[in-house]
Design a protein around this motif. Sequence first.
Motif, PDB file in Angstrom:
ATOM      1  N   THR A   1       0.820  -1.211   0.000  1.00 40.24           N
ATOM      2  CA  THR A   1       0.000   0.000   0.000  1.00 40.24           C
ATOM      3  C   THR A   1       0.854   1.261   0.000  1.00 40.24           C
ATOM      4  O   THR A   1       0.467   2.278  -0.593  1.00 40.24           O
ATOM      5  CB  THR A   1      -0.970  -0.009   1.196  1.00 40.24           C
ATOM      6  OG1 THR A   1      -1.883  -1.119   1.042  1.00 40.24           O
ATOM      7  CG2 THR A   1      -1.790   1.278   1.263  1.00 40.24           C
ATOM      8  N   ARG A   2       2.020   1.237   0.648  1.00 43.32           N
ATOM      9  CA  ARG A   2       2.913   2.398   0.596  1.00 43.32           C
ATOM     10  C   ARG A   2       3.311   2.695  -0.841  1.00 43.32           C
ATOM     11  O   ARG A   2       3.313   3.849  -1.283  1.00 43.32           O
ATOM     12  CB  ARG A   2       4.169   2.156   1.445  1.00 43.32           C
ATOM     13  CG  ARG A   2       3.935   2.192   2.928  1.00 43.32           C
ATOM     14  CD  ARG A   2       5.246   2.439   3.689  1.00 43.32           C
ATOM     15  NE  ARG A   2       6.279   1.474   3.337  1.00 43.32           N
ATOM     16  CZ  ARG A   2       6.435   0.294   3.939  1.00 43.32           C
ATOM     17  NH1 ARG A   2       5.598  -0.068   4.910  1.00 43.32           N
ATOM     18  NH2 ARG A   2       7.409  -0.522   3.589  1.00 43.32           N
ATOM     19  N   GLN A   3       3.654   1.638  -1.581  1.00 41.77           N
ATOM     20  CA  GLN A   3       4.035   1.833  -2.983  1.00 41.77           C
ATOM     21  C   GLN A   3       2.843   2.320  -3.801  1.00 41.77           C
ATOM     22  O   GLN A   3       2.975   3.223  -4.643  1.00 41.77           O
ATOM     23  CB  GLN A   3       4.570   0.527  -3.571  1.00 41.77           C
ATOM     24  CG  GLN A   3       5.075   0.673  -5.007  1.00 41.77           C
ATOM     25  CD  GLN A   3       5.606  -0.633  -5.573  1.00 41.77           C
ATOM     26  OE1 GLN A   3       5.625  -1.656  -4.893  1.00 41.77           O
ATOM     27  NE2 GLN A   3       6.037  -0.613  -6.818  1.00 41.77           N
ATOM     28  N   TRP A   4       1.667   1.747  -3.551  1.00 42.92           N
ATOM     29  CA  TRP A   4       0.475   2.148  -4.282  1.00 42.92           C
ATOM     30  C   TRP A   4       0.132   3.611  -4.001  1.00 42.92           C
ATOM     31  O   TRP A   4      -0.171   4.376  -4.925  1.00 42.92           O
ATOM     32  CB  TRP A   4      -0.700   1.251  -3.895  1.00 42.92           C
ATOM     33  CG  TRP A   4      -1.998   1.607  -4.549  1.00 42.92           C
ATOM     34  CD1 TRP A   4      -3.072   2.242  -3.970  1.00 42.92           C
ATOM     35  CD2 TRP A   4      -2.377   1.352  -5.907  1.00 42.92           C
ATOM     36  NE1 TRP A   4      -4.082   2.391  -4.881  1.00 42.92           N
ATOM     37  CE2 TRP A   4      -3.690   1.852  -6.074  1.00 42.92           C
ATOM     38  CE3 TRP A   4      -1.741   0.751  -6.987  1.00 42.92           C
ATOM     39  CZ2 TRP A   4      -4.373   1.765  -7.287  1.00 42.92           C
ATOM     40  CZ3 TRP A   4      -2.418   0.664  -8.194  1.00 42.92           C
ATOM     41  CH2 TRP A   4      -3.714   1.169  -8.336  1.00 42.92           C
ATOM     42  N   THR A   5       0.189   4.001  -2.738  1.00 47.79           N
ATOM     43  CA  THR A   5      -0.117   5.383  -2.367  1.00 47.79           C
ATOM     44  C   THR A   5       0.845   6.355  -3.043  1.00 47.79           C
ATOM     45  O   THR A   5       0.439   7.425  -3.529  1.00 47.79           O
ATOM     46  CB  THR A   5      -0.057   5.557  -0.844  1.00 47.79           C
ATOM     47  OG1 THR A   5      -0.994   4.661  -0.223  1.00 47.79           O
ATOM     48  CG2 THR A   5      -0.400   6.987  -0.433  1.00 47.79           C
ATOM     49  N   ALA A   6       2.122   5.980  -3.072  1.00 51.58           N
ATOM     50  CA  ALA A   6       3.114   6.837  -3.733  1.00 51.58           C
ATOM     51  C   ALA A   6       2.835   6.946  -5.225  1.00 51.58           C
ATOM     52  O   ALA A   6       2.933   8.031  -5.817  1.00 51.58           O
ATOM     53  CB  ALA A   6       4.515   6.291  -3.489  1.00 51.58           C
ATOM     54  N   GLN A   7       2.482   5.826  -5.852  1.00 51.36           N
ATOM     55  CA  GLN A   7       2.201   5.854  -7.293  1.00 51.36           C
ATOM     56  C   GLN A   7       0.944   6.670  -7.606  1.00 51.36           C
ATOM     57  O   GLN A   7       0.920   7.440  -8.577  1.00 51.36           O
ATOM     58  CB  GLN A   7       2.043   4.417  -7.817  1.00 51.36           C
ATOM     59  CG  GLN A   7       3.347   3.648  -7.907  1.00 51.36           C
ATOM     60  CD  GLN A   7       3.161   2.295  -8.572  1.00 51.36           C
ATOM     61  OE1 GLN A   7       2.049   1.837  -8.788  1.00 51.36           O
ATOM     62  NE2 GLN A   7       4.265   1.642  -8.890  1.00 51.36           N
ATOM     63  N   VAL A   8      -0.094   6.517  -6.795  1.00 50.98           N
ATOM     64  CA  VAL A   8      -1.322   7.284  -7.023  1.00 50.98           C
ATOM     65  C   VAL A   8      -1.057   8.776  -6.810  1.00 50.98           C
ATOM     66  O   VAL A   8      -1.555   9.624  -7.564  1.00 50.98           O
ATOM     67  CB  VAL A   8      -2.448   6.791  -6.090  1.00 50.98           C
ATOM     68  CG1 VAL A   8      -3.670   7.726  -6.175  1.00 50.98           C
ATOM     69  CG2 VAL A   8      -2.865   5.374  -6.460  1.00 50.98           C
ATOM     70  N   GLY A   9      -0.238   9.117  -5.798  1.00 53.32           N
ATOM     71  CA  GLY A   9       0.138  10.513  -5.591  1.00 53.32           C
ATOM     72  C   GLY A   9       0.886  11.072  -6.784  1.00 53.32           C
ATOM     73  O   GLY A   9       0.639  12.213  -7.218  1.00 53.32           O
ATOM     74  N   HIS A  10       1.818  10.281  -7.321  1.00 50.91           N
ATOM     75  CA  HIS A  10       2.560  10.686  -8.516  1.00 50.91           C
ATOM     76  C   HIS A  10       1.612  10.882  -9.698  1.00 50.91           C
ATOM     77  O   HIS A  10       1.732  11.837 -10.474  1.00 50.91           O
ATOM     78  CB  HIS A  10       3.614   9.628  -8.835  1.00 50.91           C
ATOM     79  CG  HIS A  10       4.547  10.017  -9.926  1.00 50.91           C
ATOM     80  ND1 HIS A  10       5.401   9.116 -10.533  1.00 50.91           N
ATOM     81  CD2 HIS A  10       4.753  11.198 -10.567  1.00 50.91           C
ATOM     82  CE1 HIS A  10       6.087   9.728 -11.474  1.00 50.91           C
ATOM     83  NE2 HIS A  10       5.712  10.999 -11.517  1.00 50.91           N
ATOM     84  N   LEU A  11       0.656   9.955  -9.828  1.00 55.71           N
ATOM     85  CA  LEU A  11      -0.321  10.049 -10.911  1.00 55.71           C
ATOM     86  C   LEU A  11      -1.133  11.349 -10.811  1.00 55.71           C
ATOM     87  O   LEU A  11      -1.299  12.077 -11.801  1.00 55.71           O
ATOM     88  CB  LEU A  11      -1.255   8.838 -10.850  1.00 55.71           C
ATOM     89  CG  LEU A  11      -2.476   8.839 -11.781  1.00 55.71           C
ATOM     90  CD1 LEU A  11      -2.043   8.838 -13.235  1.00 55.71           C
ATOM     91  CD2 LEU A  11      -3.369   7.633 -11.484  1.00 55.71           C
ATOM     92  N   ARG A  12      -1.611  11.652  -9.621  1.00 53.50           N
ATOM     93  CA  ARG A  12      -2.404  12.880  -9.437  1.00 53.50           C
ATOM     94  C   ARG A  12      -1.549  14.122  -9.708  1.00 53.50           C
ATOM     95  O   ARG A  12      -2.028  15.094 -10.305  1.00 53.50           O
ATOM     96  CB  ARG A  12      -2.977  12.912  -8.022  1.00 53.50           C
ATOM     97  CG  ARG A  12      -3.994  11.812  -7.735  1.00 53.50           C
ATOM     98  CD  ARG A  12      -4.570  11.952  -6.331  1.00 53.50           C
ATOM     99  NE  ARG A  12      -5.321  10.792  -5.932  1.00 53.50           N
ATOM    100  CZ  ARG A  12      -6.597  10.555  -6.239  1.00 53.50           C
ATOM    101  NH1 ARG A  12      -7.256  11.447  -6.982  1.00 53.50           N
ATOM    102  NH2 ARG A  12      -7.212   9.464  -5.831  1.00 53.50           N
TER     103      ARG A  12
END
Length: 327
Positions: free
Chosen positions: A295-306
Amino acid sequence: MSDPLVLLGEVRTALLPNSGGLAAREAQALLSLLPGQRVLMRERPLPLAVSPSSAIGVDCKLATVSRSDSRAIGTVAAHAILVGGRVIQSSACSTVVRTADKNRRPWSHYLKQVGTLEVWHRIADDPSAAVDLTEGFLEGSSATTLDLGSVSDRLLTRVRTDPRLDQQPPVRSSATRLRWAARVAPPVGGAVRGRTLFAFRLEDENTRSVRIMVPTARDLAGVQRFCEDLATHDWLLSTLGAALSEAERPAPERDPAVELAPLLEHLVHLWMPGAHTPPRLRELWTRLESDPGFTRQWTAQVGHLRDRLAVATLEALRSSKISTIQW
């Protein structure tokens, strides 16, 4: 039937080739692969549809590290899964057991035990047979041994080419392959182990392997569902990461917003680790959240996406303003 030596399985995961997600009724129709058998449906916390299992008869060798004779006869159980109306999976699995009869039986005997392979020859009497079969399947499979990949790939192709799908997915993505093997852990000092042992490894860009040892034989029942849940979230991570990497590459006339916005719209809401994992195995998600930190990696990727979408929007607004002033 004797106790299982090992469970062997493979999960293929891909994006459903359709412009929109499927509602419950549409998902049920798509996965009605066997007439007269019910599609299992679940709506909360995330829609899940599971097709009835079909039995594929096999008479083949099992891969082993020791290269021992390991002929097995029986069936592979395969079913399709639709997660959130968007992510399609095919899952094939077999439980390997020692044969109770050294003589080959009629196919009617094996077809009554869907998803069970009876192994012959001396390996069945070897105390280390479970380890040998586990490592052989994950490391040494070949064209002449049990090939669950072909079974799952054929089923995935069948569902993805259904004429009811418009073949216009909103996101470009690749399929992933998760191979897994599970067995009962040997007791320690005569006592049953208190926790499940687990190892997850990325083999290459699209292939993963999972080794699981559970405390008791009854815990094996939930392993396939856990591996399907794990494969879903690993695919989401891989797809989002690949899209972000591709968007970083300079290209003329590329609009990052057009490429990245569908990810936010169609995939981000599907992230629910453990939502469809049996309770006895949810502890494995706790470990995955700790290391490697799904989830840490997912959260970072979604933040990057936004952030990328926000920057692309600002640049588009600035270009529009400049063009208006010049006019």
